[in-house]
Write a protein that holds these residues in place. Structure first.
Motif, PDB file in Angstrom:
ATOM      1  N   ILE A 222       0.559  -0.868  -0.051  1.00 17.99           N
ATOM      2  CA  ILE A 222      -0.055   0.096  -0.190  1.00 17.99           C
ATOM      3  C   ILE A 222       0.738   0.891   0.274  1.00 17.99           C
ATOM      4  O   ILE A 222       0.612   2.058  -0.806  1.00 17.99           O
ATOM      5  CB  ILE A 222      -1.200   0.190   1.232  1.00 17.99           C
ATOM      6  CG1 ILE A 222      -1.717  -1.055   0.811  1.00 17.99           C
ATOM      7  CG2 ILE A 222      -1.405   1.432   0.681  1.00 17.99           C
ATOM      8  CD1 ILE A 222      -3.089  -1.190   2.513  1.00 17.99           C
ATOM      9  N   VAL A 223       1.785   1.064   0.876  1.00 12.14           N
ATOM     10  CA  VAL A 223       2.869   2.231   0.580  1.00 12.14           C
ATOM     11  C   VAL A 223       3.657   2.532  -0.226  1.00 12.14           C
ATOM     12  O   VAL A 223       3.781   3.426  -0.845  1.00 12.14           O
ATOM     13  CB  VAL A 223       3.901   2.308   1.745  1.00 12.14           C
ATOM     14  CG1 VAL A 223       5.283   3.379   2.312  1.00 12.14           C
ATOM     15  CG2 VAL A 223       3.165   1.893   3.217  1.00 12.14           C
ATOM     16  N   ALA A 224       3.926   1.046  -0.579  1.00 10.56           N
ATOM     17  CA  ALA A 224       4.646   1.689  -2.231  1.00 10.56           C
ATOM     18  C   ALA A 224       3.477   2.177  -3.304  1.00 10.56           C
ATOM     19  O   ALA A 224       3.967   3.296  -4.284  1.00 10.56           O
ATOM     20  CB  ALA A 224       5.111   0.325  -2.822  1.00 10.56           C
ATOM     21  N   LEU A 225       2.215   1.890  -3.777  1.00  8.85           N
ATOM     22  CA  LEU A 225       1.104   2.259  -4.163  1.00  8.85           C
ATOM     23  C   LEU A 225       0.884   4.237  -4.295  1.00  8.85           C
ATOM     24  O   LEU A 225       0.738   4.386  -4.944  1.00  8.85           O
ATOM     25  CB  LEU A 225       0.333   1.338  -4.500  1.00  8.85           C
ATOM     26  CG  LEU A 225       0.208  -0.270  -5.370  1.00  8.85           C
ATOM     27  CD1 LEU A 225      -0.931  -0.826  -4.390  1.00  8.85           C
ATOM     28  CD2 LEU A 225       0.659  -0.313  -6.370  1.00  8.85           C
ATOM     29  N   ALA A 226       1.095   4.234  -3.422  1.00  7.80           N
ATOM     30  CA  ALA A 226       0.935   5.524  -2.319  1.00  7.80           C
ATOM     31  C   ALA A 226       1.808   6.415  -2.574  1.00  7.80           C
ATOM     32  O   ALA A 226       1.632   7.590  -3.676  1.00  7.80           O
ATOM     33  CB  ALA A 226       0.772   5.702  -1.382  1.00  7.80           C
ATOM     34  N   ILE A 227       3.387   5.594  -2.954  1.00 11.24           N
ATOM     35  CA  ILE A 227       4.909   6.604  -3.444  1.00 11.24           C
ATOM     36  C   ILE A 227       4.826   6.809  -4.885  1.00 11.24           C
ATOM     37  O   ILE A 227       4.498   7.568  -5.220  1.00 11.24           O
ATOM     38  CB  ILE A 227       5.256   5.727  -3.216  1.00 11.24           C
ATOM     39  CG1 ILE A 227       5.462   6.243  -1.896  1.00 11.24           C
ATOM     40  CG2 ILE A 227       7.220   6.703  -3.493  1.00 11.24           C
ATOM     41  CD1 ILE A 227       7.041   5.818  -0.703  1.00 11.24           C
ATOM     42  N   LEU A 228       4.312   5.564  -5.652  1.00 11.56           N
ATOM     43  CA  LEU A 228       4.014   5.254  -7.088  1.00 11.56           C
ATOM     44  C   LEU A 228       2.740   5.848  -7.573  1.00 11.56           C
ATOM     45  O   LEU A 228       3.004   7.122  -8.381  1.00 11.56           O
ATOM     46  CB  LEU A 228       4.112   4.121  -7.431  1.00 11.56           C
ATOM     47  CG  LEU A 228       4.136   3.761  -9.099  1.00 11.56           C
ATOM     48  CD1 LEU A 228       5.307   3.517  -9.145  1.00 11.56           C
ATOM     49  CD2 LEU A 228       3.688   2.770  -9.292  1.00 11.56           C
ATOM     50  N   TYR A 229       2.030   5.778  -7.140  1.00  7.32           N
ATOM     51  CA  TYR A 229       0.397   7.408  -7.733  1.00  7.32           C
ATOM     52  C   TYR A 229       1.398   8.713  -7.104  1.00  7.32           C
ATOM     53  O   TYR A 229       1.405   9.605  -8.348  1.00  7.32           O
ATOM     54  CB  TYR A 229      -0.528   6.959  -6.339  1.00  7.32           C
ATOM     55  CG  TYR A 229      -1.836   7.818  -7.245  1.00  7.32           C
ATOM     56  CD1 TYR A 229      -2.138   8.028  -8.279  1.00  7.32           C
ATOM     57  CD2 TYR A 229      -1.829   9.208  -5.521  1.00  7.32           C
ATOM     58  CE1 TYR A 229      -2.794   8.563  -8.723  1.00  7.32           C
ATOM     59  CE2 TYR A 229      -2.576   9.935  -6.428  1.00  7.32           C
ATOM     60  CZ  TYR A 229      -3.648   9.584  -7.809  1.00  7.32           C
ATOM     61  OH  TYR A 229      -5.290  10.480  -7.645  1.00  7.32           O
ATOM     62  N   CYS A 230       2.360   9.137  -6.548  1.00  8.49           N
ATOM     63  CA  CYS A 230       2.484  10.254  -6.418  1.00  8.49           C
ATOM     64  C   CYS A 230       3.260  10.838  -7.003  1.00  8.49           C
ATOM     65  O   CYS A 230       3.308  11.629  -7.828  1.00  8.49           O
ATOM     66  CB  CYS A 230       2.928  10.966  -4.981  1.00  8.49           C
ATOM     67  SG  CYS A 230       1.479  10.929  -3.352  1.00  8.49           S
ATOM     68  N   VAL A 231       4.681  10.292  -7.542  1.00 12.97           N
ATOM     69  CA  VAL A 231       5.458  10.759  -7.796  1.00 12.97           C
ATOM     70  C   VAL A 231       4.735  10.444  -9.328  1.00 12.97           C
ATOM     71  O   VAL A 231       5.489  10.654 -10.581  1.00 12.97           O
ATOM     72  CB  VAL A 231       6.684   9.678  -7.845  1.00 12.97           C
ATOM     73  CG1 VAL A 231       7.318  10.102  -6.789  1.00 12.97           C
ATOM     74  CG2 VAL A 231       6.300   8.337  -8.099  1.00 12.97           C
ATOM     75  N   GLY A 232       3.403   9.343  -9.926  1.00 14.57           N
ATOM     76  CA  GLY A 232       3.067   9.294 -11.347  1.00 14.57           C
ATOM     77  C   GLY A 232       2.676  10.789 -11.665  1.00 14.57           C
ATOM     78  O   GLY A 232       2.230  11.177 -12.179  1.00 14.57           O
ATOM     79  N   ARG A 233       1.764  11.251 -10.347  1.00 12.07           N
ATOM     80  CA  ARG A 233       0.903  12.381 -10.970  1.00 12.07           C
ATOM     81  C   ARG A 233       2.121  13.242 -11.222  1.00 12.07           C
ATOM     82  O   ARG A 233       1.895  15.222 -11.568  1.00 12.07           O
ATOM     83  CB  ARG A 233       0.148  12.605  -9.284  1.00 12.07           C
ATOM     84  CG  ARG A 233      -1.260  11.835  -9.773  1.00 12.07           C
ATOM     85  CD  ARG A 233      -2.420  12.148 -10.712  1.00 12.07           C
ATOM     86  NE  ARG A 233      -2.466  13.827 -10.870  1.00 12.07           N
ATOM     87  CZ  ARG A 233      -3.743  13.544  -9.800  1.00 12.07           C
ATOM     88  NH1 ARG A 233      -4.141  12.745  -9.325  1.00 12.07           N
ATOM     89  NH2 ARG A 233      -3.801  15.087  -9.952  1.00 12.07           N
TER      90      ARG A 233
END
Length: 706
Positions: A141-152
């Motif tokens: 979950i933490v990795a996906l949150a980081i991935l979402y933020c850096v993707g945006r």
């Protein structure tokens, strides 16, 4: 619902309806669908059904609606690709760094506090299955949150939408399946009106492959006549149930053209001419879409200007003539195509009537008087052809004197002979031949035509006086009084005479002008056809049938009266397509009025700056943003700053500067004369369109080769 010859053009009936002018193809079996572009049918009809079900959403004027996907009106903010990828890479590296710091514990264990707060004490035992699953799920979950933020942050979605379509296979032009009640292949309009048997017959014909795109358009047109009250519903249903796809035929019996060269959509009535360029000067909604024309645009008339070899005939005239012939077969249009012999305007068997001036084997003749019964009307049209390009054919005279002179001769002659004179007879009367005038006077006296005698007396008094336009008209008429035209313009009824009054019917006509052997006579005939067309369409009762005159190389046909006639065509349900090699073929006083009277203007590549200036003026100007960039050298005040600037200059070779950008609103030409003359690639054109409803487009850069 058979035609039974009721829609036959006058003077063109043949056994008993007009047949194609070329050899007719004999078919022992029901005709199969054509393999022409735009209607790709197979023997089983599956391809035709797929073509019919393709969505055709509403679109701006000139857009090819077949499979069209609307684009946003405004262009989204576009970041350069290099900067976009650099930002995405930097965002990914930042995300990887944050994850590495968290995974290795360099940022402490604070980010695990939510996990400890949610996990029950029973799962706190280390190395248990529950604790391992929960911990790794939390890490995910933490990795996906980081991935979402850096993707945006790195605009990964924009990269995907911009570049993914280039590597994926282009989507087909098909659309989502249509609901059964709205399936056009099931003919829902007929079913809702109660003609279920007729709809079933047409649906069966479509599935079996016997229904063509022209058949569909023709039957749809006939059904519109039923809903409008022009035809009887029971007669229509009986005809469809009996003949299927061959119901409501064109008077010629033809159901398609022998060959097609352009791509047509008979549902919308459009013909595709090219593709709009991905150019910043084109509006974002038009970039990269197909460009097509139909009766809505041609109803405002079209003018195309370009030098020889620019593609006027091949890229514009030929596709438009072909589209109008298909529309005529569908009962939607009547077309007259005029051009030089051998200009490539389509085969003879694609037309119902072919008039070949100067060829003794021509099957049809042309009515010199346009089918008019009134002498004054016939005189006005003929005077426009003979002296329309001479604004003042006599010193101190009025151009309308030509019509008066002709009317004073045509009226008495028709009163005696019940017909208008032939060219030799009219020429002798205009020349004032004593024997011809005396014979006409004797006939009028014998029949007691006192009113016509006064007309003839007025003509004789005017003959020979200074300013008489009779000799001028006789000299112009002598261009047609040649051995090559001896079998043409017959008024005795011995030949198959075609009259433009037949444009009340869906007729296809091609007129070949003897441009090489008789150039002056060709220009006179072009003026005659344009004048007759304007007079004929204005006198039609049924204006729902679109009428169009396609005139290739109209340099000698445009006169002041012709320009006024073009302005009136829109309200008459008609239009013209004119081509010119250069605007210099027209008098200077007619160039701006002609550009202003047509709704569709086309400037092809190879245009001269003088021609480009006319288009630039009619297209006008627009407000745009001008960016003024100023580079100012930076002067260092300290010793350290000077040393740093010296090092920077030694490395880059340039002095340190500060850039200032000033944005201001300025009014500039949409397309300047220089751009039209020097920046258009070969095979391209700049065009603007206007529909009969008043919708219009800005000038668009179009690739006519796509």
């Amino acid at each position: 619902m058979e035609g039974e010859g009721t829609r036959d053009p006058r003077g063109t009936r043949a056994n008993p309806v007009p047949r194609p002018a070329g050899p007719e193809e004999r078919l022992a079996a029901p005709p199969r669908p054509s393999t022409a572009p735009g209607a790709p049918p197979l023997p089983d009809g599956s391809a035709f059904l797929a073509w019919l079900r393709v969505p055709r959403p509403p679109a701006p004027p000139g857009v090819w609606r077949f499979g069209y996907r609307p684009r946003p009106e405004a262009e989204p903010e576009r970041v350069p690709g290099r900067r976009l990828f650099a930002g995405a890479l930097i965002a990914f590296l930042v995300g990887w760094l944050i994850w590495s710091l968290l995974w290795n514990g360099y940022l402490g264990g604070w980010w695990l506090l939510p996990l400890y707060a949610m996990v029950p004490d029973s799962w706190a035992e280390p190395h248990s299955v529950g604790s391992v699953v929960v911990v790794y799920a939390y890490y995910g979950i933490v990795a996906l949150a980081i991935l979402y933020c850096v993707g945006r942050l790195g605009r990964w979605a924009e990269i995907w939408h911009r570049y993914a379509p280039r590597v994926r296979r282009p989507p087909s032009e098909g659309g989502p399946p249509t609901a059964p009640d709205e399936d056009p292949a099931a003919f829902p309009a007929l079913r809702r009106a109660g003609a279920v048997d007729a709809a079933e017959r047409l649906a069966t014909e479509a599935r079996s492959g016997f229904l063509r795109d022209v058949d569909h358009a023709r039957i749809t047109r006939a059904w519109q006549g039923v809903t409008g009250g022009a035809h009887d519903a029971a007669t229509f249903s009986a005809a469809v149930e009996r003949h299927g796809a061959g119901a409501c035929p064109h008077p010629s019996g033809a159901r398609d053209l022998p060959r097609r060269h352009a791509r047509h959509d008979m549902v919308t009535g459009q013909v595709r001419l090219g593709t709009t360029a991905e150019d910043l000067r084109n509006p974002h909604a038009y970039r990269g879409v197909g460009l097509a024309l139909g009766p809505d645009e041609l109803g405002t008339s079209l003018l195309a200007v370009g030098p020889a070899g620019a593609g006027k005939t091949a890229a514009l005239v030929r596709p438009l003539a072909e589209a109008l012939c298909l529309q005529a077969l569908a009962g939607r249009a009547a077309v007259v195509v005029v051009g030089a012999a051998g200009a490539g305007l389509g085969p003879a068997d694609a037309y119902d009537v072919v008039v070949r001036f100067g060829h003794p084997d021509s099957l049809h003749d042309l009515d010199l008087y346009g089918g008019a019964d009134d002498p004054d009307e016939a005189a006005a049209v003929l005077a426009e052809a003979l002296a329309g390009d001479l604004a003042d054919p006599s010193p101190g005279g009025d151009g309308r004197r030509s019509a008066t002179v002709l009317a004073r001769l045509l009226g008495p002659f028709r009163a005696v002979h019940d017909r208008f004179p032939t060219i030799p007879e009219l020429r002798r009367l205009l020349d004032g031949a004593p024997e011809s005038l005396a014979a006409l006077r004797e006939s009028l006296t014998a029949t007691g035509q006192e009113a016509m005698l006064r007309e003839l007396d007025a003509r004789e008094r005017q003959s020979g006086r200074p300013g008489d336009v009779g000799p001028v008209l006789a000299e112009r008429l002598a261009l047609l009084d040649r051995p090559a035209f001896a079998t043409f313009f017959d008024t005795s009824g011995r030949t198959r005479v075609f009259s433009l009054r037949s444009l009340e019917h869906p007729v296809r006509v091609r007129v070949d002008l003897p441009d090489r052997a008789h150039p002056d006579a060709s220009r006179l005939l072009a003026r005659l056809l344009l004048a007759q067309f304007a007079a004929s369409v204005a006198a039609r009762e049924d204006r729902s049938l679109f009428a169009c005159l396609v005139l290739d190389d109209a340099g000698g046909a445009v006169t002041p009266e012709a320009v006024r006639g073009i302005q009136r065509l829109r309200s008459a349900g008609a239009g013209v397509v004119l081509t010119l090699r250069t605007l210099d073929d027209l008098p200077r006083e007619l160039r701006a009025p002609l550009l202003g009277s047509v709704g569709c203007r086309v400037a092809l590549s190879g245009l001269t700056p003088w021609d480009g200036q006319g288009f630039a003026e009619v297209w006008g100007k627009e407000w745009t943003e001008a960016h003024d960039v100023t580079d100012r050298q930076i002067i260092a005040e300290s010793a350290a700053g000077k040393a740093a600037y010296l090092v920077r200059r030694a490395i880059t070779g340039k002095a340190p500067t500060a850039r200032a950008v000033t944005v201001r609103q300025v009014e500039r030409e949409r397309w300047s004369a220089s751009e039209l003359a020097h920046t258009l690639p070969p095979g391209h054109a700049v065009l603007s369109l206007t529909t009969v409803r008043g919708e219009h487009t800005p000038p668009l850069l179009v690739d006519l080769r796509g």
